[in-house]
Design a protein around this motif. Structure first.
Motif, PDB file in Angstrom:
ATOM      1  N   PRO A 167       0.779  -1.239   0.000  1.00 53.80           N
ATOM      2  CA  PRO A 167       0.000   0.000   0.000  1.00 53.80           C
ATOM      3  C   PRO A 167       0.812   1.291   0.000  1.00 53.80           C
ATOM      4  CG  PRO A 167      -0.093  -1.061   2.168  1.00 53.80           C
ATOM      5  CD  PRO A 167       0.552  -2.043   1.228  1.00 53.80           C
ATOM      6  N   PHE A 168       2.018   1.285   0.556  1.00 54.29           N
ATOM      7  CA  PHE A 168       2.747   2.543   0.731  1.00 54.29           C
ATOM      8  C   PHE A 168       2.974   3.255  -0.608  1.00 54.29           C
ATOM      9  CE2 PHE A 168       6.133   5.506   1.759  1.00 54.29           C
ATOM     10  CZ  PHE A 168       5.845   5.897   3.055  1.00 54.29           C
ATOM     11  N   TYR A 169       3.446   2.509  -1.575  1.00 54.85           N
ATOM     12  CA  TYR A 169       3.713   3.080  -2.903  1.00 54.85           C
ATOM     13  C   TYR A 169       2.650   2.718  -3.937  1.00 54.85           C
ATOM     14  CZ  TYR A 169       8.409   4.063  -1.109  1.00 54.85           C
ATOM     15  OH  TYR A 169       9.477   4.524  -0.373  1.00 54.85           O
ATOM     16  N   GLY A 170       1.589   2.043  -3.492  1.00 59.12           N
ATOM     17  CA  GLY A 170       0.549   1.630  -4.424  1.00 59.12           C
ATOM     18  C   GLY A 170       0.970   0.505  -5.346  1.00 59.12           C
ATOM     19  N   PHE A 171       2.004  -0.227  -4.956  1.00 58.77           N
ATOM     20  CA  PHE A 171       2.495  -1.321  -5.805  1.00 58.77           C
ATOM     21  C   PHE A 171       1.535  -2.506  -5.830  1.00 58.77           C
ATOM     22  CE2 PHE A 171       7.127   0.172  -4.938  1.00 58.77           C
ATOM     23  CZ  PHE A 171       6.988   1.168  -5.893  1.00 58.77           C
ATOM     24  N   ASN A 172       0.514  -2.466  -4.953  1.00 59.15           N
ATOM     25  CA  ASN A 172      -0.500  -3.524  -4.944  1.00 59.15           C
ATOM     26  C   ASN A 172      -1.645  -3.224  -5.914  1.00 59.15           C
ATOM     27  OD1 ASN A 172      -1.287  -1.295  -3.428  1.00 59.15           O
ATOM     28  ND2 ASN A 172      -2.408  -2.467  -1.899  1.00 59.15           N
ATOM     29  N   ARG A 173      -1.586  -2.113  -6.613  1.00 55.68           N
ATOM     30  CA  ARG A 173      -2.639  -1.767  -7.557  1.00 55.68           C
ATOM     31  C   ARG A 173      -2.404  -2.461  -8.901  1.00 55.68           C
ATOM     32  NH1 ARG A 173      -6.274  -0.476  -3.968  1.00 55.68           N
ATOM     33  NH2 ARG A 173      -6.519   1.751  -3.465  1.00 55.68           N
ATOM     34  N   PRO A 174      -3.480  -2.879  -9.576  1.00 59.83           N
ATOM     35  CA  PRO A 174      -3.323  -3.515 -10.893  1.00 59.83           C
ATOM     36  C   PRO A 174      -2.578  -2.594 -11.859  1.00 59.83           C
ATOM     37  CG  PRO A 174      -5.597  -3.718 -10.110  1.00 59.83           C
ATOM     38  CD  PRO A 174      -4.898  -2.795  -9.164  1.00 59.83           C
ATOM     39  N   GLY A 175      -1.599  -3.160 -12.538  1.00 61.04           N
ATOM     40  CA  GLY A 175      -0.858  -2.396 -13.531  1.00 61.04           C
ATOM     41  C   GLY A 175       0.209  -1.476 -12.971  1.00 61.04           C
ATOM     42  N   ALA A 176       0.416  -1.498 -11.654  1.00 56.05           N
ATOM     43  CA  ALA A 176       1.432  -0.624 -11.052  1.00 56.05           C
ATOM     44  C   ALA A 176       2.825  -1.020 -11.514  1.00 56.05           C
ATOM     45  CB  ALA A 176       1.353  -0.710  -9.529  1.00 56.05           C
ATOM     46  N   THR A 177       3.675  -0.022 -11.729  1.00 59.26           N
ATOM     47  CA  THR A 177       5.088  -0.272 -12.030  1.00 59.26           C
ATOM     48  C   THR A 177       5.827  -0.393 -10.710  1.00 59.26           C
ATOM     49  OG1 THR A 177       4.922   1.011 -14.063  1.00 59.26           O
ATOM     50  CG2 THR A 177       7.134   0.603 -13.213  1.00 59.26           C
ATOM     51  N   VAL A 178       6.243  -1.595 -10.364  1.00 61.60           N
ATOM     52  CA  VAL A 178       6.901  -1.836  -9.086  1.00 61.60           C
ATOM     53  C   VAL A 178       8.369  -1.421  -9.171  1.00 61.60           C
ATOM     54  CG1 VAL A 178       7.554  -3.611  -7.408  1.00 61.60           C
ATOM     55  CG2 VAL A 178       5.317  -3.711  -8.535  1.00 61.60           C
ATOM     56  N   ILE A 179       8.799  -0.586  -8.224  1.00 66.16           N
ATOM     57  CA  ILE A 179      10.193  -0.132  -8.171  1.00 66.16           C
ATOM     58  C   ILE A 179      10.878  -0.897  -7.043  1.00 66.16           C
ATOM     59  CG2 ILE A 179      11.706   1.876  -7.959  1.00 66.16           C
ATOM     60  CD1 ILE A 179       9.174   3.599  -8.596  1.00 66.16           C
ATOM     61  N   GLU A 180      11.629  -1.904  -7.418  1.00 68.54           N
ATOM     62  CA  GLU A 180      12.267  -2.786  -6.429  1.00 68.54           C
ATOM     63  C   GLU A 180      13.196  -2.016  -5.485  1.00 68.54           C
ATOM     64  OE1 GLU A 180      12.957  -6.252  -4.388  1.00 68.54           O
ATOM     65  OE2 GLU A 180      11.551  -6.032  -6.060  1.00 68.54           O
ATOM     66  N   GLY A 181      13.932  -1.054  -6.037  1.00 69.17           N
ATOM     67  CA  GLY A 181      14.859  -0.276  -5.216  1.00 69.17           C
ATOM     68  C   GLY A 181      14.151   0.517  -4.133  1.00 69.17           C
ATOM     69  N   ALA A 182      12.952   1.033  -4.447  1.00 72.35           N
ATOM     70  CA  ALA A 182      12.187   1.797  -3.454  1.00 72.35           C
ATOM     71  C   ALA A 182      11.760   0.894  -2.302  1.00 72.35           C
ATOM     72  CB  ALA A 182      10.974   2.445  -4.112  1.00 72.35           C
TER      73      ALA A 182
END
Length: 278
Positions: A167-182
């Motif tokens: 939830p913090f970066y919205g990486f759980n949203r469909p189609g989100a671009t996940v930033i592994e480094g973040a």
């Protein structure tokens, strides 16, 4: 560029970074739970390059500061900032706070800011109050924060990984671009701090009432909030805070997450600059 420590009246060591000319206008950054001054890298670099003096500290119990088992409450957090501002002789300063740090800015500016603060910014900030109470029926139930405490006590390392990955970066949203480094950097910052201080800070960010602080702030305040903030929902934070401020400006961002200063620094930084220079 420099970094160092101040020792507060109760003997706590507070780590801070202080970059730029001592004659330049200072911008002070206040991080969220359970992070550190490093969460502001994108903003520190941007505003340093624009000629500002940029300062960020690790809140007590967080980052490189003392892993305190006392003073983990908002009055002391704000008092620590007041000691730092006094030590560095900060005047005409802009104070920028994210999440819990937004609450810290509100309390500091209301209590100690007179004559030292020019403007303030609240980004995805917790005020006026997060928890559900009779006077705040739209807040999150206490059980949500009890869940945070249980998860932290059971396995802090996994809990922090789950928060950053979701939830913090919205990486759980469909189609989100996940930033592994973040994700890794969030986890790294979180695990640097003290478990007891972080546990106690959950109560701080969820139950502290900043209503009177917001009303007391006389300087211009920019309230920035992601409309898809899953950590501090906008309806019970920014949309209420703006009604309490004497000189408030609200700027909301469709689809942006709680950690938007990291994921969307390319948008947030110029908007901050525009407010500061206005």
């Amino acid at each position: 560029m420099s970094s160092g420590y101040i020792t507060t009246r109760d003997g706590t060591e507070i780590f801070y970074k202080d970059w730029g000319s001592k004659t330049a206008q200072p911008i002070v950054f206040h991080h969220g739970w359970p992070l550190s001054a490093d969460d502001w890298d994108a903003q520190m670099l941007f505003f340093f390059s624009k000629g500002y003096r940029v300062i960020a500290h690790d809140r007590r119990g967080h980052g490189r500061s003392s892993q305190t088992d006392t003073g983990n409450e908002m009055d002391t957090y704000a008092a620590d900032v007041a000691e730092l501002a006094e030590k560095l002789d900060l005047r005409n300063a802009i104070h920028v706070g994210h999440s819990t740090g937004g609450g810290e800015v509100a309390r500091y500016v209301a209590r100690y800011g007179k004559g030292r603060v020019a403007k303030a910014v609240l980004i995805g900030a917790v005020p006026p109050i997060m928890v559900q109470t009779p006077s705040n029926p739209g807040g999150l139930p206490l059980s949500v924060f009890d869940g945070f405490r249980s998860a932290l006590a059971a396995n802090r390392s996994q809990f922090y990984l789950d928060v950053a990955s979701g939830p913090f970066y919205g990486f759980n949203r469909p189609g989100a671009t996940v930033i592994e480094g973040a994700i890794r950097n969030w986890w790294r910052q979180g695990m640097m701090g003290g478990a007891q201080a972080h546990y106690e800070c959950i109560k701080v960010f969820s139950e502290t009432d900043f209503t009177e602080d917001l009303k007391a702030i006389e300087v211009p305040v920019l309230v920035m909030h992601g409309e898809d903030d899953q950590v501090v929902p906008i309806a019970d934070s920014a949309l209420l805070s703006i009604k309490l401020l004497q000189q408030g400006t609200l700027k909301t961002y469709p689809g942006y997450p709680h950690g938007m200063a990291t994921t969307h620094a390319d948008v947030i930084n110029p908007d901050l600059l525009a407010f500061i220079t206005a």
